[in-house]
Structures are given as C-alpha cells and as structure tokens.
Design a protein around this motif. Structure first.
Motif, short mmCIF file in Angstrom:
data_model
loop_
_atom_site.label_atom_id
_atom_site.label_comp_id
_atom_site.label_asym_id
_atom_site.label_seq_id
_atom_site.Cartn_x
_atom_site.Cartn_y
_atom_site.Cartn_z
N HIS A 19 0.81 -1.22 0.00
CA HIS A 19 0.00 0.00 0.00
C HIS A 19 0.84 1.27 0.00
O HIS A 19 0.45 2.27 -0.61
N THR A 20 2.01 1.24 0.65
CA THR A 20 2.85 2.44 0.71
C THR A 20 3.72 2.60 -0.53
O THR A 20 4.09 3.71 -0.91
N GLY A 21 4.08 1.48 -1.17
CA GLY A 21 4.98 1.53 -2.31
C GLY A 21 6.42 1.79 -1.92
O GLY A 21 7.29 1.97 -2.78
N LYS A 22 6.72 1.79 -0.63
CA LYS A 22 8.07 2.06 -0.14
C LYS A 22 8.86 0.77 0.03
O LYS A 22 8.31 -0.28 0.34
N THR A 23 10.19 0.86 -0.16
CA THR A 23 11.06 -0.28 0.10
C THR A 23 11.31 -0.38 1.60
O THR A 23 11.72 0.60 2.24
N ILE A 24 11.03 -1.54 2.14
CA ILE A 24 11.08 -1.73 3.59
C ILE A 24 11.94 -2.96 3.90
O ILE A 24 11.86 -3.97 3.20
N THR A 25 12.75 -2.85 4.95
CA THR A 25 13.57 -3.98 5.41
C THR A 25 13.06 -4.46 6.75
O THR A 25 12.71 -3.66 7.63
N ASP A 94 12.10 -6.56 13.70
CA ASP A 94 12.60 -5.20 13.51
C ASP A 94 12.20 -4.74 12.11
O ASP A 94 12.53 -5.40 11.11
N ILE A 95 11.52 -3.60 12.00
CA ILE A 95 11.05 -3.13 10.70
C ILE A 95 11.29 -1.63 10.58
O ILE A 95 11.05 -0.87 11.52
N ASN A 96 11.79 -1.20 9.42
CA ASN A 96 12.15 0.22 9.26
C ASN A 96 11.12 1.01 8.46
O ASN A 96 11.46 1.97 7.76
N GLY A 97 9.86 0.59 8.57
CA GLY A 97 8.80 1.30 7.89
C GLY A 97 7.44 0.89 8.44
O GLY A 97 7.36 0.03 9.32
N PRO A 98 6.37 1.46 7.91
CA PRO A 98 5.03 1.25 8.46
C PRO A 98 4.29 0.03 7.92
O PRO A 98 3.13 -0.17 8.26
N GLU A 99 4.96 -0.78 7.08
CA GLU A 99 4.24 -1.88 6.44
C GLU A 99 5.18 -3.04 6.17
O GLU A 99 6.32 -2.85 5.75
N LEU A 205 -0.12 1.42 -3.71
CA LEU A 205 0.88 2.06 -4.55
C LEU A 205 1.99 1.10 -4.97
O LEU A 205 2.67 1.33 -5.97
N GLY A 206 2.19 0.02 -4.19
CA GLY A 206 3.22 -0.95 -4.55
C GLY A 206 2.66 -2.17 -5.24
O GLY A 206 3.39 -3.13 -5.52
N GLY A 207 1.37 -2.19 -5.50
CA GLY A 207 0.73 -3.36 -6.10
C GLY A 207 1.11 -3.52 -7.57
O GLY A 207 1.17 -2.54 -8.32
N SER A 208 1.36 -4.76 -7.98
CA SER A 208 1.70 -5.04 -9.38
C SER A 208 1.42 -6.51 -9.65
O SER A 208 1.09 -7.29 -8.75
N LEU A 209 1.60 -6.92 -10.89
CA LEU A 209 1.42 -8.32 -11.24
C LEU A 209 2.53 -9.19 -10.65
O LEU A 209 2.45 -10.41 -10.70
N GLU A 210 3.56 -8.56 -10.09
CA GLU A 210 4.65 -9.30 -9.44
C GLU A 210 4.30 -9.72 -8.02
O GLU A 210 4.93 -10.60 -7.46
#
Length: 304
Positions: A19-25, A94-99, A205-210
């Motif tokens: 949903h955020t489209g952000k790269t998260i570790t 441990d997560i560096n983002g909201p998702e 925002l990060g959704g795709s056929l992948e």
C-alpha cells in the motif's frame, strides 16, 4: 509437553510495501519464551514496540494493522501466518517502515526463510486456546464462527460476482506440512477496477502483477496464471491463519467462514477472548517425535 519455539537464527527480508509503495527492510530475531511476536519500528526514535495481539489491532481496512499512539505496522497477516505455520511462537520483528513487505503476495518467501533459519526450543510449554462453546460474528451475508473441535481447522466459503472467481470452498485441517506445502504460496488478489481506484486514493501504490493476482473483466491478467485452480480461497485461508494467530495462543477449534475478511476475522478473535466461558487454556502432555509442531489429543488444563 509441547514446547514453545523461536527462530534458530535471525533472517532479513527487503521488499516493497503493497500500500505504501516504499522499500522496507524487516529482520526476524530469536526471542525468549513468553515473548510472543513483537514488532519494533526501528525507523523512529526512540524505537516503538508493538505486540502482535488482537488488542493492538487499529485497522482492518484492506489488511491487518497493529499499533499504538506512537506508530503502526500494517499488512502483517502473511508474515504472521508464516510464523504460525512454521511453529514459531516467539520472535522480535525489527522493521524500518510502516508496512510489512508484500514480497510475492503470499507467505511462501517468509516460510522459506524461516525454515532455513530453523526453529529452536524455548524450554517452556505452549498453551493452547481450546474452544469449548461456539462463538459467531454475523454482518449481513457475512459470517464467521469458531466451534469446538479436536484439531485446528479452517473452512472458507467465498463468492464474488465475477466469472473468474465466482464461488470457491475449501477446508484446511491445519498442520505445519499442510499449511506450508498447500497454502503458503497462495497470493493476494484484487480486481483491476478496484486496484485503479485504490491507487487514485493513494493506496495499493506498490501493487503489481509481481505481487498480486489481478483480475480484469475477462479473467486473470497475470501471464503465468494461477498457482492453484482455487488460489483465491486458499489465500483467504492463509489470511485467516495470520489474523487468528493474534489470539496469542495456538488454537484448537474449527473456524467456519462465509465471505469473511480481515475485519470479521479480528472481530471473531476479539469476541472469543472476551468470553472466557467459551474456551480454556491447556497444555498438551505428549508430543509426536516426528511432528514437532503438531499437538496430541491428551490435554492438561493450566491457569491462564
């Protein structure tokens, strides 16, 4: 006794948030007995810890989100399903983002990494929530119920007004092997018109056929097609495993769902925990040597 488990080693994932489209570790770390699953937002200062429990669910719109006044973590259901399915009771996340990263839209990448990291016993017995009386939540034509059973089972009946989906039903007798081999790879799905609308409103925002199965007017748009003929209902069961794990205990009961989603899953867990007359907390007194995460029917009741 059946004993609690944690990870044998830490493991790290990186990917896009659906949903955020952000790269998260995200990094999973071993934890002591009784810890449960605890998320730590390490991108804020000071870091914020959130226990993965039903009481901490703050939203069920499109995914399951836990949080408090300081921070939230969304789309936790696939990771929670993988941890539950692999028999992991205790872990730090441990997560560096909201998702949580969506990976390929299923729980399979999480399962593969968790299995590679291995499990380690924590030396303390597990408690199982054993359903003694039925509990239901009904909203219009949607219904979810949990009834007494000698095992953990999830049955799901779904229906959409689309020729590519229509009605599907499946019932899973839970075990580590069945979940990881037959359900973990089922991907999240959505309808093209809905995906376009969500993106217009700043979601998916990060959704795709992948990382999702996308359904157009004529059918599935993914070139590779479906992984299973009934992949949609298998994914619904996967989501249910993740959402129901927020009860905080291994479950013994039969979850029966009709058109349910994250919202009703959460409401069922909340209603069940609110009614202690409908369940007991118990420990299994024996453990099969060749199936370390499967319970035996002999039980011993313990204090909560």
């Amino acid at each position: 006794m059946t004993f609690q488990n944690t990870l044998g080693n830490k493991v790290t994932f990186s990917g896009i948030g659906l949903h955020t489209g952000k790269t998260i570790t995200l990094t999973l770390r071993p934890a002591e007995a009784g810890t449960g699953i605890v998320f730590h937002r390490v991108d804020v200062s000071p870091s914020v810890s959130i226990e993965a429990k039903a009481a901490n669910v703050v939203s069920t719109r499109l995914s399951t989100t836990i949080g408090n006044a300081q921070a939230t973590v969304s789309t936790i259901e696939h990771l929670m399903a993988a941890l539950y399915g692999c028999g992991i009771d205790n872990a730090h996340v441990d997560i560096n983002g909201p998702e949580v990263p969506i990976m390929d839209g299923s729980a399979a990448p999480f399962v593969a990494a968790i299995e590679k990291a291995g499990a380690k016993g924590c030396g303390k017995p597990r408690k199982y929530l054993v359903v003694k009386k039925p509990v239901s939540v009904v909203e219009g034509d949607k219904k979810i119920t949990i009834i007494p059973s000698r095992t953990y089972k999830i049955s799901f009946d779904m229906e959409f007004a689309h020729r590519a989906v229509r009605s599907q039903f499946r019932s899973m007798q839970f075990s580590r092997e069945i979940f990881t081999e037959e359900y973990a790879a089922a991907r999240t799905f959505g309808f093209l018109a809905e995906v376009e609308m969500l993106k217009a409103h700043g979601l998916a925002l990060g959704g795709s056929l992948e990382n999702a199965v996308v359904i157009g007017e004529e059918g599935v748009l993914n070139e590779e097609g479906l992984r299973y003929t009934d992949e949609f209902v298998r994914h619904k069961i996967l989501d249910s495993v993740g959402d129901m794990s927020l009860a905080g205990y291994r479950l013994i009961g039969h979850v029966k769902s009709t058109k349910s989603g994250h919202d009703l899953n959460h409401k069922l867990v909340t209603e069940l925990l609110r009614r202690p007359d409908c369940y007991t907390l118990e420990e299994f007194t024996q453990q099969p040597a060749n199936a370390p995460f499967l319970p035996m029917p002999e039980l011993a009741t313990v204090a909560a």
